[in-house]
Write an enzyme that holds these catalytic residues in place. Sequence first.
Site, PDB file in Angstrom:
ATOM      1  N   HIS A  62       0.836  -1.208   0.000  1.00 31.47           N
ATOM      2  CA  HIS A  62       0.000   0.000   0.000  1.00 31.47           C
ATOM      3  C   HIS A  62       0.871   1.258   0.000  1.00 31.47           C
ATOM      4  CE1 HIS A  62      -4.028   1.774   1.552  1.00 31.47           C
ATOM      5  NE2 HIS A  62      -3.334   2.707   0.935  1.00 31.47           N
ATOM      6  N   HIS A  64       1.513   5.113  -1.929  1.00 28.60           N
ATOM      7  CA  HIS A  64       1.073   6.142  -2.877  1.00 28.60           C
ATOM      8  C   HIS A  64       2.308   6.807  -3.474  1.00 28.60           C
ATOM      9  CE1 HIS A  64      -3.195   5.887  -1.759  1.00 28.60           C
ATOM     10  NE2 HIS A  64      -2.747   5.672  -0.534  1.00 28.60           N
ATOM     11  N   ASP A 156      -8.705   2.645  -3.205  1.00 32.68           N
ATOM     12  CA  ASP A 156      -8.215   3.259  -1.970  1.00 32.68           C
ATOM     13  C   ASP A 156      -8.254   4.785  -2.010  1.00 32.68           C
ATOM     14  OD1 ASP A 156      -6.905   3.127   0.675  1.00 32.68           O
ATOM     15  OD2 ASP A 156      -5.350   4.220  -0.390  1.00 32.68           O
ATOM     16  N   ASP A 309       0.800   2.629   3.741  1.00 31.75           N
ATOM     17  CA  ASP A 309      -0.096   3.719   3.317  1.00 31.75           C
ATOM     18  C   ASP A 309       0.694   5.025   3.194  1.00 31.75           C
ATOM     19  OD1 ASP A 309      -2.301   5.078   2.448  1.00 31.75           O
ATOM     20  OD2 ASP A 309      -3.392   4.991   4.338  1.00 31.75           O
TER      21      ASP A 309
END
Lengths: 434, 322
Positions: A62, A64, A156, A309
């Site tokens: 996860h 970004h 997400d 994340d």
Amino acid sequence: MSETATPRRTLIKGAKILGGRPQDVLVENGTIAEIGSGLPAAGATVIEADGRILLPGLVDLHTHLREPGREDSETVLTGTRAAAAGGYTAVHAMANTFPVADTAGVVEQVWRLGRESGYCDVQPIGAVTVGLGGKQLAELGAMHDSAAGVTVFSDDGKCVDDAVIMRRALEYVKAFDGVVAQHAQEPRLTEGAQMNEGTVSAELGLTGWPAVAEESIIARDILLAAHVGSRLHICHLSTAGSVELVRWAKSKGWRVTAEVTPHHLLLTDELVRSYDPVYKVNPPLRTETDVLALREALADGTIDIVATDHAPHPHEDKDCEWGAAAMGMIGLETALSVVQHTMVDTGLMDWAKVADRMAYAPAAIGRLAGHGRPVAVGEPANLTLVDPAYRSLVDPAGFVSRSRNTPYKGRELPGRVTHTFLRGRATVTDGNLT
Amino acid sequence: MKRHLISATDLSHDDAVLILDTAEEMGRIADRPIKKLPTLRGRTVVNLFFEDSTRTRISFEAAAKRLSADVINFSAKGSSVSKGESLKDTALTLQAMGADAVVIRHHDSGAPHRLATSGWIGGSVVNAGDGTHEHPTQALLDAYTIRRRLAAAGAAGTDLAGRRITIVGDILHSRVARSNVHLLHTLGAEVTVVAPPTLVPIGVEHWPCAVSYDLDAVLPKSDAVMMLRVQRERMNAAYFPTEREYARRYGLNGDRMARMPGHAIVMHPGPMNRGMEITAEVADSPRCTAVEQVTNGVSVRMAVLYLLLGGAEPAATKETHE
């Protein structure tokens, strides 16, 4: 940087594999060639591990990376450099870019940028629905069949809140052993939500993000996944109630996996009293009870993996009032330290479990070949060497990520990644990127 | 006292009593033909309003002017803020202009706290209402009004020990309620909040007050009843079914007022929704202090600005030290 075909030998001397007794590990041409004592150093670059911990290269499910679209906060290159610095050899790039990674074209672009970066492998995640809109399935098959070979799908940032769309997505990806990673957030219960709903939100006058908004979606999706016999992955579990639901699903034998972020293992909503938006994140920081439940669940395997994340934001999006600030924290470069601090140094997990939760299991959920493999002869040399005795104060100025929105600034954390190897080639040496 | 006034919890018992006592002195000035003190001459007070609030703004403006401060009104509407300027850049601009105090009204909870702690400005920050967080000067003027009305003469130096104060309405979204619960508790009062359960925040059990859903049960035991403005739009988010149902269950009408003790007062921070939370009969009765609260607001804000900026010493003495 590109991979070279010339033979390369590296000898890591005296490394504690998964925290075991010190051994030498010989890496040759990208593969672990030999493990033993007193291995010959001839022709090899020698690294004196000196009792440090050798782990499989970490895998993040996860991340970004923000490219395409928000290159002011991160790019594939800067993000993979940050990942390497944090001990990662593979990251899964989330789909909420601009444009959204909802077509074969966009996922292939991200995948190609990852290969060009050379710091760690980038496995794109595809959007579940067109434009993360929650209405129409994206071409999941085309993304799977593309060069990017997508197997993990997620909206997400947004929840796939329509029960029918979620059911269809879960069913559809069975054709290629895919998995839907759900951002569990009931949208109506979280309109305008700013922080965990509870004692602190009542005092601060910030709109609450109730635990039930996460748990109700998780409960629904567990039942859906069970009904259609699909794999479900739940992103960033943040509440004790969510843990109970996942524990129940696993007791039924249903194929449900879950992740927890490092920040949800350490930080609580008490920090929001500062109104400092560096603590603004989605799902929000919860309570001490939740933190302890998440730690216990990670240790006993109810929660399968740690996922960062990692959510970079430009300075101006955090240097403002709480309500105007963006949600998210960076985490790639501090994840292992936070896990050591919260799980290893507390005696909840040993390093073998760290390897499982941060490498084996995430690679298995993502069906990622060549990563999350045991540190054993014949395996790809994706390795991370950690000095657990190191202590330092987190200094964002030293970060590799393009962004600085860390919640740990000034906090003392243990451990340091001294070396990272991607298929035998060092991406980090003595704590520095190569 | 602290350098800023962000939350009612910034005030100790003694701080609060000092402000109320100072406000009494300031109130006497309002009765003079020349309603002005030279205390803050040469000081600059900026009213930084990101939200429309004519009432609060002019109250602060009148307070600052009566203390001879220079007042700059900075309204977000029609300014650079509406063109996307950040709070930080606005703050840096005000700092560059030499603001000694910034009175801020903002739609985001915590914005005054950010302004005070971010290092963007050096002056004192006074919270004039932030989002659904706090509105401490409103609570101070409410406490001042209660003390004057209930203690009558010789109020100076006293607190509100044992007074039973009931706050009725949209507690969840009310900054007035949050500040009052804390301040009135600090001053020794027994506070009860009354609302439909939908308008009481999760987590209220940690507030220093009692909670009731039954207005009629609480009224006979109240020395002051504070009616909060309830926005009609809340109905659309299903906080209550209809305006009429709200008014029936939680509105204050003549019959209900008659059940209050004879000495008890009715308060309202304004602007009132007549027919919603309060009927005209109650609003216009001598027991309702709404207009008096406005008058008291100026005195209390004078006291706050005086204590934050002027301190205990006369301004002239201070200048010789600098």
